[in-house]
Design a protein around this motif. Structure first.
Motif, PDB file in Angstrom:
ATOM      1  N   GLU A  51      -3.075  -1.408  -2.233  1.00 44.32           N
ATOM      2  CA  GLU A  51      -3.189  -1.284  -3.686  1.00 44.32           C
ATOM      3  C   GLU A  51      -2.705   0.072  -4.187  1.00 44.32           C
ATOM      4  O   GLU A  51      -2.195   0.181  -5.305  1.00 44.32           O
ATOM      5  CB  GLU A  51      -4.637  -1.486  -4.139  1.00 44.32           C
ATOM      6  CG  GLU A  51      -5.258  -2.797  -3.711  1.00 44.32           C
ATOM      7  CD  GLU A  51      -6.121  -2.623  -2.488  1.00 44.32           C
ATOM      8  OE1 GLU A  51      -5.575  -2.196  -1.449  1.00 44.32           O
ATOM      9  OE2 GLU A  51      -7.319  -2.910  -2.563  1.00 44.32           O
ATOM     10  N   GLU A 106       0.939  -0.145  -4.054  1.00 44.41           N
ATOM     11  CA  GLU A 106       1.367  -1.400  -4.676  1.00 44.41           C
ATOM     12  C   GLU A 106       2.400  -2.094  -3.793  1.00 44.41           C
ATOM     13  O   GLU A 106       3.486  -2.493  -4.238  1.00 44.41           O
ATOM     14  CB  GLU A 106       1.921  -1.155  -6.081  1.00 44.41           C
ATOM     15  CG  GLU A 106       0.878  -0.606  -7.042  1.00 44.41           C
ATOM     16  CD  GLU A 106       1.366  -0.569  -8.472  1.00 44.41           C
ATOM     17  OE1 GLU A 106       2.575  -0.351  -8.679  1.00 44.41           O
ATOM     18  OE2 GLU A 106       0.546  -0.772  -9.386  1.00 44.41           O
ATOM     19  N   CYS A 141       4.479  -5.068  -5.643  1.00 40.90           N
ATOM     20  CA  CYS A 141       3.567  -5.934  -6.388  1.00 40.90           C
ATOM     21  C   CYS A 141       2.744  -5.090  -7.356  1.00 40.90           C
ATOM     22  O   CYS A 141       2.013  -4.193  -6.927  1.00 40.90           O
ATOM     23  CB  CYS A 141       2.651  -6.694  -5.428  1.00 40.90           C
ATOM     24  SG  CYS A 141       1.464  -7.783  -6.246  1.00 40.90           S
ATOM     25  N   VAL A 166      -0.234  -4.035  -9.531  1.00 45.82           N
ATOM     26  CA  VAL A 166      -1.662  -4.257  -9.285  1.00 45.82           C
ATOM     27  C   VAL A 166      -2.457  -3.993 -10.550  1.00 45.82           C
ATOM     28  O   VAL A 166      -2.223  -3.004 -11.250  1.00 45.82           O
ATOM     29  CB  VAL A 166      -2.159  -3.353  -8.137  1.00 45.82           C
ATOM     30  CG1 VAL A 166      -3.655  -3.540  -7.906  1.00 45.82           C
ATOM     31  CG2 VAL A 166      -1.387  -3.643  -6.860  1.00 45.82           C
ATOM     32  N   ASP A 167      -3.385  -4.869 -10.849  1.00 47.26           N
ATOM     33  CA  ASP A 167      -4.319  -4.715 -11.970  1.00 47.26           C
ATOM     34  C   ASP A 167      -5.718  -4.611 -11.387  1.00 47.26           C
ATOM     35  O   ASP A 167      -6.268  -5.587 -10.880  1.00 47.26           O
ATOM     36  CB  ASP A 167      -4.217  -5.905 -12.918  1.00 47.26           C
ATOM     37  CG  ASP A 167      -5.106  -5.745 -14.152  1.00 47.26           C
ATOM     38  OD1 ASP A 167      -5.836  -4.736 -14.228  1.00 47.26           O
ATOM     39  OD2 ASP A 167      -5.074  -6.618 -15.029  1.00 47.26           O
ATOM     40  N   ASP A 203     -11.689  -8.292  -8.371  1.00 46.60           N
ATOM     41  CA  ASP A 203     -10.382  -8.562  -8.944  1.00 46.60           C
ATOM     42  C   ASP A 203      -9.596  -9.574  -8.120  1.00 46.60           C
ATOM     43  O   ASP A 203      -9.908  -9.855  -6.969  1.00 46.60           O
ATOM     44  CB  ASP A 203      -9.577  -7.263  -9.051  1.00 46.60           C
ATOM     45  CG  ASP A 203      -9.437  -6.574  -7.697  1.00 46.60           C
ATOM     46  OD1 ASP A 203     -10.376  -6.656  -6.894  1.00 46.60           O
ATOM     47  OD2 ASP A 203      -8.379  -5.974  -7.438  1.00 46.60           O
ATOM     48  N   GLN A 224      -5.293 -10.570  -7.518  1.00 49.44           N
ATOM     49  CA  GLN A 224      -3.955 -10.035  -7.712  1.00 49.44           C
ATOM     50  C   GLN A 224      -2.923 -11.148  -7.564  1.00 49.44           C
ATOM     51  O   GLN A 224      -3.058 -12.021  -6.704  1.00 49.44           O
ATOM     52  CB  GLN A 224      -3.663  -8.915  -6.700  1.00 49.44           C
ATOM     53  CG  GLN A 224      -4.667  -7.781  -6.705  1.00 49.44           C
ATOM     54  CD  GLN A 224      -4.715  -7.027  -8.027  1.00 49.44           C
ATOM     55  OE1 GLN A 224      -3.740  -7.023  -8.782  1.00 49.44           O
ATOM     56  NE2 GLN A 224      -5.837  -6.394  -8.321  1.00 49.44           N
ATOM     57  N   CYS A 283       1.141 -11.763  -6.957  1.00 54.15           N
ATOM     58  CA  CYS A 283       2.384 -11.138  -6.518  1.00 54.15           C
ATOM     59  C   CYS A 283       3.493 -12.191  -6.473  1.00 54.15           C
ATOM     60  O   CYS A 283       3.244 -13.350  -6.122  1.00 54.15           O
ATOM     61  CB  CYS A 283       2.217 -10.504  -5.142  1.00 54.15           C
ATOM     62  SG  CYS A 283       0.949  -9.209  -5.079  1.00 54.15           S
ATOM     63  N   THR A 286      -1.375 -15.810  -5.354  1.00 52.78           N
ATOM     64  CA  THR A 286      -2.550 -15.237  -6.012  1.00 52.78           C
ATOM     65  C   THR A 286      -3.652 -15.055  -4.980  1.00 52.78           C
ATOM     66  O   THR A 286      -4.085 -16.016  -4.337  1.00 52.78           O
ATOM     67  CB  THR A 286      -3.049 -16.145  -7.154  1.00 52.78           C
ATOM     68  OG1 THR A 286      -2.007 -16.312  -8.111  1.00 52.78           O
ATOM     69  CG2 THR A 286      -4.263 -15.525  -7.835  1.00 52.78           C
ATOM     70  N   SER A 329      -1.384   2.423 -11.911  1.00 51.36           N
ATOM     71  CA  SER A 329      -1.880   1.246 -12.631  1.00 51.36           C
ATOM     72  C   SER A 329      -1.906   1.520 -14.125  1.00 51.36           C
ATOM     73  O   SER A 329      -2.286   2.598 -14.570  1.00 51.36           O
ATOM     74  CB  SER A 329      -3.285   0.893 -12.131  1.00 51.36           C
ATOM     75  OG  SER A 329      -3.786  -0.212 -12.822  1.00 51.36           O
TER      76      SER A 329
END
Length: 396
Positions: free
Chosen positions: A42, A45, A126, A128-129, A136, A138, A140, A197, A259
């Motif tokens: 993360e 990313e 990817c 990332v949120d 969470d 994610q 991609c 996902t 982010s």
């Protein structure tokens, strides 16, 4: 077999697209199979997966009559000896490179159908949120396109609307939720997109990060319960403050620096750190109040006297020795003629009436302790409730 292969390769040119009409596009069909997730960083990313692909197309130069070649219906050619669509990632994490190795083989059937089975470790970028970290999920996207060919020359298609996951081995800290595929054409080339996902497994973060932070925050409020004479108040408050700072550093090191949105956990920790700093500051100032000297020139402010009077009359006894309005000449204490405020209830005969004028600095310090304990406990619980409501609601 040798005669067939020699015949097929006699006029074969790997630089010419395998269609009779060079104005037509080569239609290639990509079947994507996800095998495992190797890593999901993360902070960087970066998504690394192990995947295989089955790519089929029709090669007009690889058509033969089996009856002329001992009924042979299938042959294999080396990857470097025949035409293949050079597929590359459009969102690579590092360098751009095409799929395929020299040791791989392309299978052809007598009707010209080519099957190229390839696979590798893919490193893709990817976004990332982490707003709902650690609850969470994610999403991609892995995008492939043919290098050097326009969409009018090579057209890519997906075989199905989902990625094959029959051989996928789930594990680690992520769970695969869903997959999807899509063919895409822009003004330059065609491409295929494979969307994955993943949902984070939050158990580790809950047990090793969130629960310790919650306990530390609640324990920090107990500093107002420690007796003033113990001398451990300041060290206790500073220890908890440093512990919260360490957890804030740990979380910061495990979240992406680029982010667009910050994690709610970061705000939760910042609020908790601010509360701990305020508690430490208030503890130091309250010690100053407690050890203040009572004299005519150093009176307790009216606000502190009002708070201390309210809290003291409701739940404690006022000793005659602590009240400047008590006459020591009589056997039983007498109250001066000052304006008195009688306690709501008198527990026994040793309890007396208290007034704002009888409040000392120690009484004021005790009142500040009680108000601070209730206030910060309420704020801590509100902060915890807000964090879990904001993050867990994402899983609904």
């Amino acid at each position: 077999m040798k005669t067939l292969m020699k015949t097929l390769m006699s006029n074969y040119n790997t630089n010419i697209r395998p269609v009779q009409d060079q104005t037509s596009a080569v239609n290639a069909y990509v079947d994507f199979m996800l095998l495992s997730m190797q890593d999901f960083d993360e902070v960087e990313e970066k998504l690394s997966i192990v995947a295989g692909m089955g790519i089929t197309w029709n090669d007009a130069n690889m058509v033969w009559d089996p009856s002329l070649f001992d009924n042979i219906t299938k042959v294999f050619f080396s990857y470097k000896d025949v035409w293949v669509p050079d597929l590359v990632l459009s969102n690579p994490y590092d360098a751009i490179s095409s799929f395929g190795e020299d040791w791989q083989r392309i299978a052809y059937t007598n009707d010209g159908t080519a099957l190229w089975q390839t696979g590798n470790v893919m490193h893709t970028k990817c976004s990332v949120d982490v707003r709902f970290y650690p609850f969470d999920s994610q999403t991609c996207t892995i995008s492939l396109y043919p290098w050097g060919y326009r969409y009018t020359e090579v057209m890519l298609h997906t075989v199905s609307d989902r990625i094959q996951t029959s051989q996928y081995s789930d594990g680690g800290s992520w769970e695969l939720l869903s997959t999807s595929t899509k063919s895409f054409v822009n003004f330059v080339w065609s491409s295929v997109e494979f969307t994955l996902t993943f949902k984070r497994k939050p158990t580790y973060v809950i047990v090793n990060v969130i629960l310790p932070i919650v306990f530390l925050g609640l324990l920090n409020v107990l500093v107002f319960v420690i007796p003033q004479e113990s001398g451990e108040r300041v060290s206790y408050a500073i220890t908890v403050l440093l512990a919260v700072s360490v957890f804030l550093t740990i979380i910061g090191d495990n979240l992406p620096k680029t982010s667009e949105t910050m994690a709610f956990m970061s705000y939760f920790l910042v609020f908790d750190l601010a509360f701990s700093a305020l508690i430490t500051l208030l503890t130091v100032l309250n010690l100053k109040l407690y050890h203040n000297q009572d004299n005519a020139n150093n009176k307790v402010p009216i606000v502190l006297r009002s708070i201390a009077k309210l809290l003291k009359c409701c739940d404690s006894k006022v000793k005659p020795s602590d009240m400047d309005a008590v006459s020591k000449d009589d056997e039983k204490p007498k109250i001066s003629k000052k304006i008195l405020v009688q306690c709501p209830s008198v527990p026994d005969e040793n309890s007396v009436v208290c007034s704002e004028e009888s409040i000392t600095w120690k009484h004021a310090s005790e009142g500040v302790d009680k108000v601070s304990f209730l206030t910060f406990m309420f704020l801590k619980l509100v902060n915890i409730a807000w964090f879990f409501t904001a993050t867990v609601s994402n899983t609904a």
